[in-house]
Write a protein that holds these residues in place. Structure first.
Motif, mmCIF file in Angstrom:
data_model
loop_
_atom_site.group_PDB
_atom_site.id
_atom_site.type_symbol
_atom_site.label_atom_id
_atom_site.label_comp_id
_atom_site.label_asym_id
_atom_site.label_seq_id
_atom_site.Cartn_x
_atom_site.Cartn_y
_atom_site.Cartn_z
ATOM 1 N N ASP A 1 21.310 -9.684 -7.336
ATOM 2 C CA ASP A 1 20.941 -11.055 -7.665
ATOM 3 C C ASP A 1 19.458 -11.232 -7.323
ATOM 4 O O ASP A 1 18.787 -10.274 -6.914
ATOM 5 N N ASN A 2 18.953 -12.446 -7.497
ATOM 6 C CA ASN A 2 17.520 -12.675 -7.284
ATOM 7 C C ASN A 2 17.084 -12.325 -5.864
ATOM 8 O O ASN A 2 16.034 -11.704 -5.656
ATOM 9 N N GLN A 3 17.872 -12.694 -4.893
ATOM 10 C CA GLN A 3 17.491 -12.508 -3.492
ATOM 11 C C GLN A 3 17.456 -11.040 -3.077
ATOM 12 O O GLN A 3 16.603 -10.618 -2.291
ATOM 13 N N SER A 4 18.370 -10.243 -3.619
ATOM 14 C CA SER A 4 18.509 -8.848 -3.158
ATOM 15 C C SER A 4 17.642 -7.863 -3.942
ATOM 16 O O SER A 4 17.593 -6.681 -3.592
ATOM 17 N N SER A 5 16.951 -8.331 -4.982
ATOM 18 C CA SER A 5 16.086 -7.454 -5.770
ATOM 19 C C SER A 5 14.627 -7.730 -5.404
ATOM 20 O O SER A 5 14.035 -8.708 -5.861
ATOM 21 N N PRO B 1 0.822 -1.211 0.000
ATOM 22 C CA PRO B 1 0.000 0.000 0.000
ATOM 23 C C PRO B 1 0.858 1.264 0.000
ATOM 24 O O PRO B 1 2.004 1.253 0.441
ATOM 25 N N GLY B 2 0.279 2.350 -0.520
ATOM 26 C CA GLY B 2 0.964 3.636 -0.438
ATOM 27 C C GLY B 2 2.295 3.651 -1.164
ATOM 28 O O GLY B 2 2.430 3.154 -2.281
ATOM 29 N N PHE B 3 3.302 4.217 -0.518
ATOM 30 C CA PHE B 3 4.630 4.317 -1.119
ATOM 31 C C PHE B 3 5.401 3.012 -0.942
ATOM 32 O O PHE B 3 5.388 2.414 0.131
ATOM 33 N N ALA B 4 6.069 2.588 -2.017
ATOM 34 C CA ALA B 4 6.876 1.365 -1.967
ATOM 35 C C ALA B 4 8.180 1.593 -2.711
ATOM 36 O O ALA B 4 8.247 2.414 -3.635
ATOM 37 N N VAL B 5 9.205 0.862 -2.294
ATOM 38 C CA VAL B 5 10.486 0.926 -3.000
ATOM 39 C C VAL B 5 10.831 -0.464 -3.534
ATOM 40 O O VAL B 5 10.502 -1.484 -2.931
ATOM 41 N N TRP B 6 11.471 -0.467 -4.688
ATOM 42 C CA TRP B 6 12.002 -1.701 -5.275
ATOM 43 C C TRP B 6 13.514 -1.547 -5.317
ATOM 44 O O TRP B 6 14.043 -0.698 -6.015
ATOM 45 N N HIS B 7 14.199 -2.352 -4.507
ATOM 46 C CA HIS B 7 15.663 -2.319 -4.444
ATOM 47 C C HIS B 7 16.223 -3.033 -5.673
ATOM 48 O O HIS B 7 15.875 -4.189 -5.929
#
Length: 319
Positions: free
Chosen positions: A153-157, A143-149
């Protein structure tokens, strides 16, 4: 079990700090971290049930199931095997028109399949899986504001929600075109990455990503709008400076609305523009001014389809 159904609902999100380019095409790892706002008014409801083969219906119309089938095969290999599925989606977002229809679609599909198969997965796990179908889908679980790191690699994204806020943000959505765009997002990103300005945009985006989180924490709507507009316009500049088949998603109406946003600011309104991969303009403002801005736009552009959007919820299910 053939009559079992599961339905998930995911809302679209608008990226205030954009994702525009991949450093790993297989894992769908982006070149930059991104930050978005989930919207209440635009969403996808997806029901899954057993079928004879993987099929897809969107708004009661049969679609080419290739992309969905490939994604379901990925889930079968990644988590566990399962039989063919019939996927039925109700989409309130124009498809492939730059209003993030794939974000809500793949988030809803991932969540529906996980619930259907009784997989015990966190929202973070689901965001990693959905990333393989559509990068921006990672953010539509929250919900609301979200960040995508961006990760390495697969685990850290993965994506996660920012702390909840009662920031009175609103978007005036200007639907300039609801048709399928001529250059897909995937192709557009590949072309944009050939721009001589691309590495500079990536560096600047990293700075803006941090600054945007600070602006949200400080509840500074003017700074949020300013950063979002700078990031978006610089992203679109990559498209017109690409050395491989330069292009633009803008049309004359897009340019006219952008000029009008500047004029609104000159009048003292809180108004900043952001644009995804398409011609449609979203005007960032506050909830007190949104209706007035919408009225002014309608007066100036009589044929323009307008809607006010506000912060929306994360993923939900109909049991």
């Amino acid at each position: 079990m053939t009559d079992k159904t599961t339905t998930a609902k995911a809302h679209t999100n608008i990226a205030l700090i954009k994702y525009w380019g991949k450093k790993d095409k297989i894992l769908n790892l982006p070149t930059t971290s991104s930050l978005s706002l989930t919207l209440d008014e635009f969403y996808t409801e997806t029901m899954v049930t057993a079928g004879k083969e993987d099929t897809l219906l969107i708004n009661n119309m049969m679609q080419d199931p290739t992309r969905i089938h490939n994604f379901l095969d990925f889930l079968r290999e990644e988590i566990e095997d399962f039989g063919p599925l019939t996927v039925v989606s109700k989409n309130t977002v124009p498809t492939a028109a730059g209003l993030a229809s794939s974000a809500s679609s793949f988030a809803a599909l991932t969540a529906a399949v996980a619930r259907y198969q009784n997989w015990d997965l966190s929202l973070t796990d689901l965001s990693r899986l959905a990333r393989r179908g559509s990068g921006s889908a990672t953010r539509s679980f929250f919900p609301g504001f979200a960040v995508w790191h961006e990760g390495h690699d697969n685990q850290s994204s993965f994506a996660e929600a920012l702390p909840a806020t009662d920031l009175p943000i609103a978007l005036v959505v200007c639907e300039i075109a609801g048709t399928v765009k001529k250059v897909s997002s995937s192709d557009g990103m590949l072309r944009a990455m050939t721009s001589p300005k691309y590495s500079e945009w990536v560096e600047q985006s990293h700075v803006q990503f941090t600054a945007m989180q600070e602006a949200i924490a400080n509840q500074d709507l003017h700074k949020i709008g300013e950063l979002a507009e700078e990031n978006a316009l610089a992203m679109h500049e990559l498209n017109i400076t690409a050395t491989d088949r330069r292009f633009t998603y803008f049309n004359q109406m897009t340019l006219d609305v952008l000029d009008f946003v500047k004029a609104l600011r000159a009048e003292g309104f809180l108004a900043y523009a952001t644009i995804d991969a398409g011609p449609n303009v979203k005007i960032i403002t506050n909830q007190n001014q949104a209706e007035t801005i919408k009225d002014k736009l309608q007066e100036k552009f009589r044929k323009l389809r307008l809607q006010i959007a506000t912060p929306g919820p994360g993923i939900s299910f109909e049991d």
